[in-house]
Design a protein around this motif. Structure first.
Motif, PDB file in Angstrom:
ATOM      1  N   LYS A  10      36.115  35.997  39.836  1.00 29.47           N
ATOM      2  CA  LYS A  10      37.246  36.831  40.238  1.00 29.47           C
ATOM      3  C   LYS A  10      36.920  38.318  40.068  1.00 29.47           C
ATOM      4  O   LYS A  10      37.300  39.149  40.900  1.00 29.47           O
ATOM      5  CB  LYS A  10      38.477  36.480  39.404  1.00 29.47           C
ATOM      6  CG  LYS A  10      39.161  35.193  39.835  1.00 29.47           C
ATOM      7  CD  LYS A  10      39.708  35.328  41.256  1.00 29.47           C
ATOM      8  CE  LYS A  10      40.404  34.072  41.715  1.00 29.47           C
ATOM      9  NZ  LYS A  10      40.910  34.196  43.108  1.00 29.47           N
ATOM     10  N   GLU A  66      34.674  39.324  42.925  1.00 26.73           N
ATOM     11  CA  GLU A  66      35.468  39.489  44.145  1.00 26.73           C
ATOM     12  C   GLU A  66      36.131  40.858  44.187  1.00 26.73           C
ATOM     13  O   GLU A  66      36.208  41.503  45.248  1.00 26.73           O
ATOM     14  CB  GLU A  66      36.530  38.396  44.223  1.00 26.73           C
ATOM     15  CG  GLU A  66      36.006  37.027  44.619  1.00 26.73           C
ATOM     16  CD  GLU A  66      37.122  36.000  44.740  1.00 26.73           C
ATOM     17  OE1 GLU A  66      38.298  36.420  44.856  1.00 26.73           O
ATOM     18  OE2 GLU A  66      36.828  34.803  44.705  1.00 26.73           O
ATOM     19  N   TYR A  67      36.612  41.294  43.058  1.00 22.90           N
ATOM     20  CA  TYR A  67      37.225  42.626  42.979  1.00 22.90           C
ATOM     21  C   TYR A  67      36.193  43.714  43.308  1.00 22.90           C
ATOM     22  O   TYR A  67      36.477  44.650  44.066  1.00 22.90           O
ATOM     23  CB  TYR A  67      37.810  42.838  41.589  1.00 22.90           C
ATOM     24  CG  TYR A  67      38.132  44.282  41.283  1.00 22.90           C
ATOM     25  CD1 TYR A  67      39.261  44.889  41.822  1.00 22.90           C
ATOM     26  CD2 TYR A  67      37.284  45.038  40.454  1.00 22.90           C
ATOM     27  CE1 TYR A  67      39.546  46.214  41.537  1.00 22.90           C
ATOM     28  CE2 TYR A  67      37.568  46.359  40.167  1.00 22.90           C
ATOM     29  CZ  TYR A  67      38.703  46.944  40.712  1.00 22.90           C
ATOM     30  OH  TYR A  67      38.983  48.258  40.446  1.00 22.90           O
TER      31      TYR A  67
END
Length: 212
Positions: A129, A132-133
């Motif tokens: 995650k 992804e950021y």
């Protein structure tokens, strides 16, 4: 002789009456007030406790915040800017990389300690995650061409594959043989994939720490 004595007595009585009459005339309001004469000045023998107004021994200075007295900040002086102001020279990208390093180190420790599938997948999910950021933040910008950025993208894909493999093995292994499709969920295969991932994480940590 008798006449002279009577005459002297009359003169004495008349003089006393005149004196009393004159005293009352000069002091008509003195009855019941005590002594009304003039008192001596004794203040010169005592010092007053009241503070005296003294003149300051120094002259009043100019106002500190006077615009004519304060020199302007030399912002065009490189020495002042670089040393005194100490601008933050760390780029946002490098800050993001430094914050990501602990996640990779925790993931590496998880593999080395052979922690549970649930713990490994939780750490892998958090790491993916974060990547992804970073992908959304730096894609199309110069940072996306950095070796560290590309290594993170590749590592994220590999981590997700291993996490999925381990989750499926936990779910399907009891119902599948170790031959055919079930071979993918063999413990030896999973251990081999974890070893590959461990090596890749170590390489990526080295690259991230060398990023400037």
């Amino acid at each position: 002789m008798r006449k002279l004595t009577v005459l002297g007595l009359i003169i004495i009585l008349s003089s006393s009456a005149c004196f009393g009459w004159g005293f009352k005339k000069d002091n008509p309001d003195t009855e019941g007030r005590g002594y009304v004469g003039t008192l001596p000045d004794i203040s010169k023998n005592f010092q007053s406790n009241e503070p005296k107004n003294t003149k300051p021994m120094f002259e009043e200075s100019k106002t500190f915040n006077s615009a004519d007295e304060i020199k302007p900040v030399p912002r065009d002086n490189p020495t002042f800017v670089n040393i005194i102001l100490k601008d933050n020279k760390t780029s946002p990208y490098l800050n993001d990389i430094n914050e990501l390093l602990p996640q990779l180190e925790n993931l590496l420790t998880c593999i080395e300690n052979r922690d549970s599938v649930q713990l490994f997948n939780a750490k892998a999910f958090f790491f993916n995650k974060t990547v992804e950021y970073l992908r959304g933040k730096y894609e199309g910008r110069p940072e996306s061409s950095y070796i560290s950025f590309k290594k993170l993208m590749e590592l994220s894909t590999h981590t997700q594959s291993v996490a999925t493999l381990r989750a499926e093995a936990e779910q399907y292994r009891p119902y599948m043989a170790y031959t055919g499709a079930g071979y993918l969920y063999n413990d030896n295969v999973i251990d081999q994939q974890l070893e590959y991932l461990k090596t890749e994480i170590e390489d990526t940590i080295v690259v991230l720490k060398e990023t400037r």
